[in-house]
Design a protein around this motif. Structure first.
Motif, short mmCIF file in Angstrom:
data_model
loop_
_atom_site.label_atom_id
_atom_site.label_comp_id
_atom_site.label_asym_id
_atom_site.label_seq_id
_atom_site.Cartn_x
_atom_site.Cartn_y
_atom_site.Cartn_z
N ILE A 1 -0.50 5.05 0.89
CA ILE A 1 0.47 5.61 1.85
C ILE A 1 1.77 4.82 1.79
CG2 ILE A 1 -1.32 6.56 3.40
CD1 ILE A 1 -0.45 4.47 5.44
N ALA A 2 1.67 3.50 1.49
CA ALA A 2 2.89 2.68 1.37
C ALA A 2 3.78 3.25 0.28
CB ALA A 2 2.52 1.24 1.05
N LEU A 3 3.18 3.55 -0.86
CA LEU A 3 3.92 4.06 -2.02
C LEU A 3 4.61 5.37 -1.67
CD1 LEU A 3 3.93 2.89 -4.92
CD2 LEU A 3 2.31 4.68 -5.53
N ASP B 1 4.09 -5.83 1.41
CA ASP B 1 4.26 -6.82 2.48
C ASP B 1 4.56 -6.14 3.81
OD1 ASP B 1 3.70 -8.91 0.90
OD2 ASP B 1 5.80 -9.37 0.39
N GLN B 2 5.40 -5.10 3.76
CA GLN B 2 5.71 -4.37 5.00
C GLN B 2 4.43 -3.78 5.59
OE1 GLN B 2 8.73 -1.83 3.27
NE2 GLN B 2 10.29 -2.66 4.63
N VAL B 3 3.56 -3.29 4.69
CA VAL B 3 2.30 -2.70 5.17
C VAL B 3 1.43 -3.77 5.81
CG1 VAL B 3 0.17 -1.62 4.42
CG2 VAL B 3 2.34 -0.81 3.55
N ILE B 4 1.31 -4.92 5.14
CA ILE B 4 0.45 -5.98 5.68
C ILE B 4 0.96 -6.42 7.05
CG2 ILE B 4 -0.33 -8.37 5.34
CD1 ILE B 4 -0.26 -7.70 2.28
N GLU B 5 2.29 -6.53 7.18
CA GLU B 5 2.85 -6.99 8.45
C GLU B 5 2.77 -5.94 9.56
OE1 GLU B 5 6.87 -8.46 8.05
OE2 GLU B 5 6.11 -9.75 6.43
N ASN B 6 3.00 -4.67 9.19
CA ASN B 6 3.17 -3.66 10.24
C ASN B 6 2.01 -2.70 10.44
OD1 ASN B 6 5.95 -4.34 10.91
ND2 ASN B 6 6.37 -3.69 8.82
N PRO C 1 -10.95 -9.97 6.57
CA PRO C 1 -9.61 -9.42 6.70
C PRO C 1 -9.41 -8.25 5.74
CG PRO C 1 -9.55 -11.77 6.20
CD PRO C 1 -10.97 -11.36 6.13
N THR C 2 -8.62 -7.28 6.17
CA THR C 2 -8.39 -6.09 5.36
C THR C 2 -7.31 -6.36 4.32
OG1 THR C 2 -8.95 -4.78 7.27
CG2 THR C 2 -7.75 -3.66 5.53
N LYS C 3 -7.53 -5.91 3.08
CA LYS C 3 -6.52 -6.07 2.02
C LYS C 3 -5.73 -4.78 1.88
CE LYS C 3 -9.32 -9.36 -0.57
NZ LYS C 3 -10.70 -8.92 -0.33
N VAL C 4 -4.58 -4.90 1.20
CA VAL C 4 -3.68 -3.76 1.12
C VAL C 4 -4.26 -2.60 0.28
CG1 VAL C 4 -2.32 -4.54 -0.86
CG2 VAL C 4 -1.22 -3.23 0.96
N GLY C 5 -5.21 -2.93 -0.59
CA GLY C 5 -5.84 -1.88 -1.40
C GLY C 5 -7.06 -1.26 -0.73
N VAL D 1 -1.09 15.38 8.66
CA VAL D 1 -1.02 16.50 7.70
C VAL D 1 -0.74 15.96 6.30
CG1 VAL D 1 0.35 18.52 7.02
CG2 VAL D 1 -0.40 18.26 9.38
N TYR D 2 0.14 14.97 6.20
CA TYR D 2 0.40 14.34 4.88
C TYR D 2 -0.87 13.69 4.33
CZ TYR D 2 0.88 10.02 2.33
OH TYR D 2 0.63 8.99 1.47
N VAL D 3 -1.55 12.88 5.18
CA VAL D 3 -2.73 12.13 4.73
C VAL D 3 -3.84 13.06 4.22
CG1 VAL D 3 -4.74 11.03 5.81
CG2 VAL D 3 -2.55 9.90 5.86
N ALA D 4 -3.91 14.26 4.81
CA ALA D 4 -4.97 15.19 4.43
C ALA D 4 -4.78 15.71 3.00
CB ALA D 4 -5.02 16.36 5.41
N GLU D 5 -3.55 15.62 2.48
CA GLU D 5 -3.31 16.08 1.10
C GLU D 5 -2.02 15.44 0.58
OE1 GLU D 5 -2.73 20.28 0.67
OE2 GLU D 5 -2.86 20.15 -1.51
N PRO D 6 -2.11 14.14 0.20
CA PRO D 6 -0.89 13.42 -0.18
C PRO D 6 -0.12 14.09 -1.32
CG PRO D 6 -2.71 11.90 0.07
CD PRO D 6 -3.29 13.28 0.17
N VAL D 7 -0.84 14.78 -2.21
CA VAL D 7 -0.17 15.35 -3.39
C VAL D 7 0.79 16.47 -3.02
CG1 VAL D 7 -1.86 17.11 -3.99
CG2 VAL D 7 -0.61 15.97 -5.80
N GLN D 8 0.69 16.99 -1.77
CA GLN D 8 1.60 18.08 -1.40
C GLN D 8 3.06 17.63 -1.41
OE1 GLN D 8 1.19 19.41 2.78
NE2 GLN D 8 -0.09 17.61 3.06
#
Ligand code: HEC
Length: 257
Positions: A69-71, A78-83, A94-98, A217-224
Motif C-alpha cells: 500500500i505504501a508503494l 519509513d513513513q509507513v513504519i512511523e505512521n 514487532p511488525t515489519k514493513v513487508g 475499495v482500493y485495498v480490495a483490488e489494488p490493481v484497479q
C-alpha cells in the motif's frame, strides 16, 4: 456438443455477468453515494491512517502488505513504519514493513464480546459496495436495547460498536411515519439526527468516512489503479492495428474480383 448443451452453457456463462456482483443487503435503508476517487492519493493516505488507528484493532487486512500500500500511495517504507504500523503479530513480535496487515485479536474471544467476530476487511470493498460501506459508517444510532448501545440502519442489530462516535457524535433515530393514507410502501425512510455532537462537524465526519471507504475499495483490488490505463493502451493498439489489417485486406483482395 449438442445444441441444447451449447445453449445451456451460454446461458450459464451469461448469468455470471447478469447476477449482481455485490451483496446488496442494506436493511431496507437507502444507500448514500460514496462519491470516492481511488486515484486521489491524499484521500487514500488519510483512509489508511484512519483504518490503522480506528479499525485495525479489530479488523485485519490479511491479503494486503504494508509496503504494497505504501508503494501505491506514494509513501516511503519509513513513513509507513512511523505512521501506519501500531500492531504486533500474534506471537507478540514487532511488525515489519513487508508483513501482512493482520492484528493480534483473538477471534474466539471477540466473537463472545461482540456476538460475531470482526471479519477480515480485505475484500469488503468488493463484497459490499463503496456506497454500502459509506452509508454503514454514517448510519449508526443510539439504541439502548443493544449490547453496545448502538444499532445501524443498513446492518440491523450489528455487533460492532460505533468506534467513530468520538468524531461523529451519537445519532438519534426518528422512526418513519406512514403517510396519510397509511400506505407503508410510501412511508418516508427513518432519519437520523445528531443530538450529541462529536469532535468533528458533519461535513468533516463525512469526509473521514469517504476516505475510509476509498481506502477499503482500493485495498480490495489494488490493481484497479492501473487496470484502466492498460485498457486505454490496448484499445489504442487495436485501433491502429485495424488500419493496417484493413489496408492489408484491400491489398490481398484487389485482384480477386
Ligand atoms: C471493537 C471492534 C471493532 C472495531 C474497532 C471496528 N469494528 Fe467493524 N466490525 C466489528 C464487528 C464485531 C463486526 C461484525 C458485526 C456483525 O456481524 O454483527 C464488524 C463489521 C464491520 C463491517 C461489516 C462487514 C460485513 O461485510 O459484514 C464493516 C464494513 C466494518 N466493520 C468496518 C469497520 C471500520 C471501517 C472500522 C474503523 C472505523 C471498524 N469496522 C472498526 C468490530 C469492530
Amino acid at each position: 456438443m449438442k445444441l441444447t448443451q451449447l445453449i445451456s452453457t451460454l446461458v450459464l456463462s451469461a448469468s455470471v455477468f447478469i447476477l449482481p456482483s455485490s451483496v446488496s443487503a442494506n436493511g431496507g435503508a437507502e444507500l448514500q453515494s460514496a462519491n470516492i476517487d481511488i486515484h486521489n492519493q491524499a484521500s487514500l493516505q488519510r483512509g489508511a491512517k484512519y483504518f490503522v488507528n480506528y479499525c485495525q484493532g479489530c479488523h485485519s487486512l490479511k491479503f494486503s502488505r504494508y509496503n504494497r500500500i505504501a508503494l501505491d500511495m506514494g509513501l516511503t517504507n519509513d513513513q509507513v513504519i512511523e505512521n501506519l504500523i501500531f500492531t504486533r503479530d500474534v506471537k507478540g513480535n514487532p511488525t515489519k514493513v513487508g508483513n501482512l496487515m493482520t492484528n493480534a485479536l483473538d477471534k474466539e474471544a471477540a466473537a463472545k464480546w461482540f456476538g460475531a467476530p470482526p471479519p477480515d476487511l480485505s475484500l469488503v470493498g468488493r463484497s459490499r459496495s463503496a456506497d454500502w460501506i459509506y452509508t454503514y459508517l454514517n448510519s449508526f444510532y443510539a439504541d439502548p436495547s443493544r449490547p453496545m448501545g448502538v444499532n445501524n440502519l443498513v446492518f440491523p442489530n450489528v455487533g460492532m460498536p460505533h468506534v467513530l462516535a468520538g468524531l461523529q457524535g451519537l445519532a438519534t433515530l426518528h422512526e418513519a411515519k406512514a403517510d396519510e393514507h397509511g400506505d407503508a410502501h410510501h412511508a418516508a425512510a427513518p432519519t437520523l439526527s445528531i443530538e450529541e455532537p462529536g469532535s468533528l462537524t458533519q461535513t468533516e465526519y463525512k469526509a473521514v468516512t469517504r476516505d475510509l471507504t476509498n481506502f477499503l475499495v482500493y485495498v480490495a483490488e489494488p490493481v484497479q489503479l492501473h487496470r484502466k490505463t492498460y485498457g486505454v493502451w490496448v484499445l489504442l493498439f487495436l485501433g491502429i492495428f485495424f488500419i493496417f489489417a484493413y489496408l492489408l485486406k484491400k491489398e490481398y483482395w484487389k485482384d480477386v474480383h
